[in-house]
Motif scaffolding. Structure first.
Motif, short mmCIF file in Angstrom:
data_model
loop_
_atom_site.label_atom_id
_atom_site.label_comp_id
_atom_site.label_asym_id
_atom_site.label_seq_id
_atom_site.Cartn_x
_atom_site.Cartn_y
_atom_site.Cartn_z
N TYR A 1 0.78 -1.36 -0.07
CA TYR A 1 -0.01 -0.02 -0.15
C TYR A 1 0.96 1.38 -0.08
CZ TYR A 1 -2.83 3.83 1.65
OH TYR A 1 -3.71 5.01 1.70
N LEU A 2 1.90 1.38 0.68
CA LEU A 2 2.61 2.43 0.75
C LEU A 2 3.54 2.68 -0.36
CD1 LEU A 2 4.30 2.13 4.57
CD2 LEU A 2 2.60 3.80 3.71
N LYS A 3 3.75 1.57 -1.34
CA LYS A 3 4.38 1.60 -2.51
C LYS A 3 3.59 2.08 -3.65
CE LYS A 3 7.62 -0.92 -5.65
NZ LYS A 3 8.37 -1.82 -5.60
N TYR A 4 2.33 1.53 -3.59
CA TYR A 4 1.71 1.67 -4.97
C TYR A 4 0.28 2.30 -4.54
CZ TYR A 4 4.19 -2.26 -6.43
OH TYR A 4 5.22 -3.28 -6.85
N GLY A 5 -0.28 2.52 -3.44
CA GLY A 5 -1.59 3.09 -3.17
C GLY A 5 -1.35 4.50 -2.42
N ALA A 6 -0.60 4.53 -1.52
CA ALA A 6 -0.43 6.04 -0.61
C ALA A 6 0.13 7.05 -1.72
CB ALA A 6 0.46 5.75 0.49
N PRO A 7 1.19 6.80 -2.32
CA PRO A 7 1.67 7.83 -3.09
C PRO A 7 0.70 8.70 -3.92
CG PRO A 7 3.24 5.98 -3.28
CD PRO A 7 2.01 5.59 -2.51
N THR A 8 -0.35 8.10 -4.49
CA THR A 8 -1.39 8.59 -5.29
C THR A 8 -2.38 9.14 -4.28
OG1 THR A 8 -1.19 7.08 -7.25
CG2 THR A 8 -3.20 8.03 -7.05
N LEU A 9 -2.79 8.36 -3.25
CA LEU A 9 -4.12 8.70 -2.55
C LEU A 9 -3.66 9.90 -1.58
CD1 LEU A 9 -5.56 5.15 -1.73
CD2 LEU A 9 -6.22 6.70 -3.38
N ILE A 10 -2.51 9.81 -1.00
CA ILE A 10 -2.07 10.56 0.03
C ILE A 10 -0.94 11.59 -0.52
CG2 ILE A 10 -0.97 10.62 2.43
CD1 ILE A 10 -2.08 8.02 2.97
N GLY A 11 -0.05 10.96 -0.79
CA GLY A 11 1.12 11.88 -1.58
C GLY A 11 2.39 11.25 -1.66
N ASP A 12 3.16 11.53 -2.77
CA ASP A 12 4.39 10.79 -3.21
C ASP A 12 5.63 11.59 -2.30
OD1 ASP A 12 7.22 10.65 -4.62
OD2 ASP A 12 5.98 9.00 -5.61
N LEU A 13 6.48 10.89 -1.43
CA LEU A 13 7.45 11.28 -0.71
C LEU A 13 8.47 12.21 -1.39
CD1 LEU A 13 8.49 8.29 1.67
CD2 LEU A 13 7.22 10.49 2.32
N GLU A 14 8.67 11.86 -2.82
CA GLU A 14 9.54 12.65 -3.35
C GLU A 14 9.01 13.76 -4.27
OE1 GLU A 14 12.08 10.17 -5.73
OE2 GLU A 14 13.11 9.34 -4.05
N LYS A 15 7.81 13.35 -5.14
CA LYS A 15 7.37 14.07 -5.95
C LYS A 15 6.48 15.45 -5.14
CE LYS A 15 6.78 10.69 -9.63
NZ LYS A 15 5.88 10.09 -10.39
N ASP A 16 5.92 14.82 -4.22
CA ASP A 16 5.16 15.94 -3.57
C ASP A 16 5.65 16.39 -2.10
OD1 ASP A 16 2.94 15.61 -5.20
OD2 ASP A 16 2.59 13.43 -4.35
N ALA A 17 6.92 16.33 -2.25
CA ALA A 17 7.76 16.42 -0.79
C ALA A 17 7.29 17.98 -0.30
CB ALA A 17 9.28 16.55 -1.07
N ALA A 18 7.39 19.01 -1.11
CA ALA A 18 7.02 20.34 -0.85
C ALA A 18 5.63 20.47 0.07
CB ALA A 18 7.05 21.59 -1.92
N GLN A 19 4.65 19.89 -0.74
CA GLN A 19 3.23 19.72 -0.23
C GLN A 19 3.26 18.89 1.14
OE1 GLN A 19 0.03 18.42 -2.97
NE2 GLN A 19 -0.95 17.19 -1.25
N LEU A 20 3.88 17.83 1.26
CA LEU A 20 3.79 17.22 2.68
C LEU A 20 4.61 17.94 3.74
CD1 LEU A 20 4.66 13.49 1.45
CD2 LEU A 20 2.62 14.67 1.45
N ARG A 21 5.38 18.82 3.10
CA ARG A 21 5.94 19.65 4.54
C ARG A 21 5.19 20.61 4.71
NH1 ARG A 21 10.83 19.17 1.20
NH2 ARG A 21 10.31 21.10 0.10
N ALA A 22 4.35 21.37 3.94
CA ALA A 22 3.46 22.31 4.18
C ALA A 22 2.13 21.82 4.71
CB ALA A 22 3.05 23.13 2.61
#
Length: 691
Positions: free
Chosen positions: A590-611
């Motif tokens: 789930y963390l590899k295939y689901g969460a990056p789309t449903l919650i956020g990608d650690l690398e691609k969405d790093a700025a959003q996750l920090r904010a």
């Protein structure tokens, strides 16, 4: 018959008790609110199931707050028999194997997950208490005490929830296999094992792949297997003619797709029923053609405002109806006799949802009715088809008086971008000048509501977040808060499931953003309606709801005067990386295939996750906070809470902190539930309560 339960189930409240409210004169002070334990104690009575022939009733009951035991009542003679009980364990799940035999597992309600020593095990016994046999191991002294035979299955076998045919001595159990030696390691596949409850003989079903789920047909035989390989979910059918598995569908396990469906059940005629949106907004109930591999063009049941969620109701040889959830649970009956029966019961119990459980092979005139409302906790009632009389069995919260509970309604709010957001609103009932001391019918008395305006309010945010938060029913959390004078608002923010694909997908990657806006917009609606006092609003929630609580305090500091977060996520990155002290129960797939789309990608969405990290934004939270965590939580480890507490300490002195060391992701022990909600009551009184 009307008194057959009284000698044993003396703690269970019958109709008159459940529907009676204490009287008080117009000059007297209003009665004190119900004790916290009335809402959060373990129930004495907790479940009942009719035998396949309808002649016997099995129930789980704890006498004088001792261990839960398994009891069988002969409905023809009123004979009561305790068929299973342990000195150091509680009977947990149970089911009829056939008319003569039951199977059940166990738990220990006196300890939390962090102190758990035993596995559930599995046991079988005849309805007269004879021929007790252990089928699956637990551990240690428990085995010695009960003299268990050695040829039992290892502890990692678990009872299948499906009933099966109930015409043999066999049941099915699942056997999960995990990565490595750690019982909490990632799940690889799930075996299905057939077990004879008399001899203990076993037979493992051949898997078509990395099985994750199994579905039995109406004859109780394995017919569907769902496999998962990386992010691909495949559905396999065991053809009875060839005895071979063949794949009938595949799709993305986490993101779905137009052709995705969920196998639901087989009808007696062999038809497979599935849940599918078929490219539309709402999931509906369809049939699936096993020969062509096609989903039916037209649904059997479709709901205008909700995804279909429910089950089939069948007799031995006929599909009788379908139970589903809209705002509340209801049943569509295809059988004319069942339609008439539902109408008769509803006429006698007009203020409640009345769910009828029908024996599969009825040889007696009994059906079991589960009856409840927003103000009435679930109660079980036997109904005699011949006499038309009711016989109460028990209530899950016997000390709750429905007349003193609050009403709940589903409202729909327009968010700032135009999306419709459902929300559950529970408003305290105005205290009447007098309440009847007796009720002539089985209907909860309607208490005059009066106008309740400008109330202190708790915005209660559900966890998940990709689940449905609530339904029209009695809820201990919201009813407890309402009993203390608070309005309660529970938004089904975008990303919640059950309200269509558009509503669900609108929440993808919106933690702390539009999901948070929906909660704020619902709060502002309650203010605009005059329900909530804008100066006395607190936001609260568990898990994702705890995250949303913290982000609510960050994003809308003028809106929320305080916050209550229990077992809440404090940083999205920690969901991926913050499990150094525990093996996470969130799968790596789930963390590899689901969460990056449903919650956020650690690398691609790093700025959003920090904010959108409460941990990194802790300096902006100055409102009073109550924080509570479980020391054995594997979903949101204590690390989340400790890191956040450290970040708060320097600038926010108004933080109350509590850790329940033996608890996991939520409170399993009554003492902890009562302690926690007692803290909530005092905290709210200090922050937004009325002197």
């Amino acid at each position: 018959m009307s008194s057959y339960l009284l000698p044993l189930l003396r703690a269970v409240v019958l109709f008159a008790c459940a529907l009676t409210a204490p009287a008080f004169s117009a000059d007297a002070a209003p009665p004190a609110p119900p004790p916290i334990a009335d809402f959060f104690d373990n129930p004495a009575f907790s479940d009942a199931i009719l035998s396949p022939n309808g002649k016997f009733l099995a129930l789980r009951f704890s006498n004088d707050n001792k261990r839960d035991r398994l009891i069988v009542i002969d409905l023809a003679t009123n004979a009561i028999k305790v068929v299973a009980q342990f000195s150091d364990r509680d009977v947990n799940q149970f089911e009829w194997v056939n008319n003569e035999r039951l199977v059940f597992d166990s738990t220990d309600k006196t300890i939390g997950p962090g102190d758990a020593v035993y596995w559930p095990g599995l046991f079988a016994v005849n309805r007269d208490g004879s021929n007790f046999r252990q089928l699956v191991q637990v551990s240690g002294s428990f085995i010695q005490e009960h003299g268990v035979a050695r040829n039992v299955l290892p502890a990692d076998h678990f009872l299948v929830a499906q009933k099966g045919a109930q015409n043999s001595d066999d049941v099915y159990v699942t056997n999960p296999k995990r990565e490595g030696l750690d019982e909490a390691g990632d799940l690889k596949y799930v075996n299905l094992v057939r077990v004879n409850t008399l001899t203990g003989r076993t037979d493992t079903v051949r898997r078509p792949g990395l099985a994750r789920g199994w579905l039995l047909d109406h004859k109780g035989e394995p017919r569907i297997c769902v496999t998962l390989d990386k992010n691909t979910e495949a559905v396999w059918y065991l053809d009875p003619s060839s005895k071979e598995w063949r794949q009938i569908a595949s799709f993305d396990a986490y993101l779905g797709g137009k052709d995705a469906f969920t196998p639901l059940a087989f009808a007696p005629d062999g038809t497979l029923y599935v849940l599918s949106a078929r490219g539309k907004d709402k999931q509906a109930l369809h049939t699936f053609d096993l020969r062509t591999g096609q989903i039916s063009a037209e649904p059997l049941v479709v709901l205008a405002d909700y995804d279909f969620s429910g089950r089939l109701i069948s007799s031995r040889d006929k599909l009788l109806g379908v139970r589903y959830l809209s705002d509340a649970r209801a049943t569509v009956w295809f059988d004319e006799k069942m339609k008439a029966l539902q109408a008769a019961i509803d006429a006698a119990l007009p203020a409640t949802v009345n769910l009828i459980d029908v024996p599969a092979r009825a040889e007696a005139p009994w059906v079991l009715v589960r009856s409840y409302s927003d103000r009435q906790p679930e109660r079980y009632i036997l109904y005699n088809l011949e006499s038309g009389k009711f016989n109460p069995v028990g209530s899950t919260h016997e000390r709750i008086v429905p007349a003193r509970m609050a009403e709940q309604e589903l409202v729909r709010i327009t968010a700032r971008d135009g999306l419709t957001v459902p929300a559950w609103l529970t408003v305290p009932t105005a205290v009447p000048t007098a309440v009847p001391t007796a009720v002539p019918t089985a209907v909860p008395t309607a208490v005059p509501k009066g106008k309740r305006k400008n109330l202190p309010m708790v915005v209660l945010v559900h966890g998940g977040p990709n689940v449905r938060g609530n339904e029209w029913a009695w809820s201990p959390d919201s009813q407890f808060l309402a009993s203390r004078g608070y309005a309660v608002l529970e938004p089904e923010f975008r990303g919640s499931t059950g309200f269509g694909t558009r509503h669900y997908r609108a929440g993808w990657k919106q933690w702390g953003l539009k999901m948070q806006d929906d909660i704020a917009d619902a709060t502002k609606w309650a203010i605009a309606q005059g329900i909530a006092d804008p100066k006395r609003i607190c936001i609260a929630g568990a898990s994702y709801g705890g995250y949303a609580t913290l982000m609510g305090l960050v994003n809308d500091p003028a809106l929320y005067k305080c916050g209550i977060n229990w077992v809440g996520v404090t940083d999205i990155n920690l969901l991926y990386t913050g499990h150094w002290s525990f093996t996470s129960d969130i799968s790596s797939a789930y963390l590899k295939y689901g969460a990056p789309t449903l919650i956020g990608d650690l690398e691609k969405d790093a700025a959003q996750l920090r904010a959108t990290s409460p941990l990194l934004l802790a300096a902006r939270i100055t409102q009073p906070l109550l924080l509570a965590y479980g020391g054995a939580d594997r979903r949101v480890p204590l690390y989340h809470g400790k890191k956040f507490l450290e970040a708060l300490k320097e600038h926010n002195p108004n933080v109350e902190w509590v850790v329940y060391q033996e608890e996991g992701h939520g409170w399993s022990l009554p003492k902890n539930r009562i302690d926690f909600w007692g803290r909530v009551e005092k905290f709210l009184q200090r922050q937004i309560g009325t002197p």
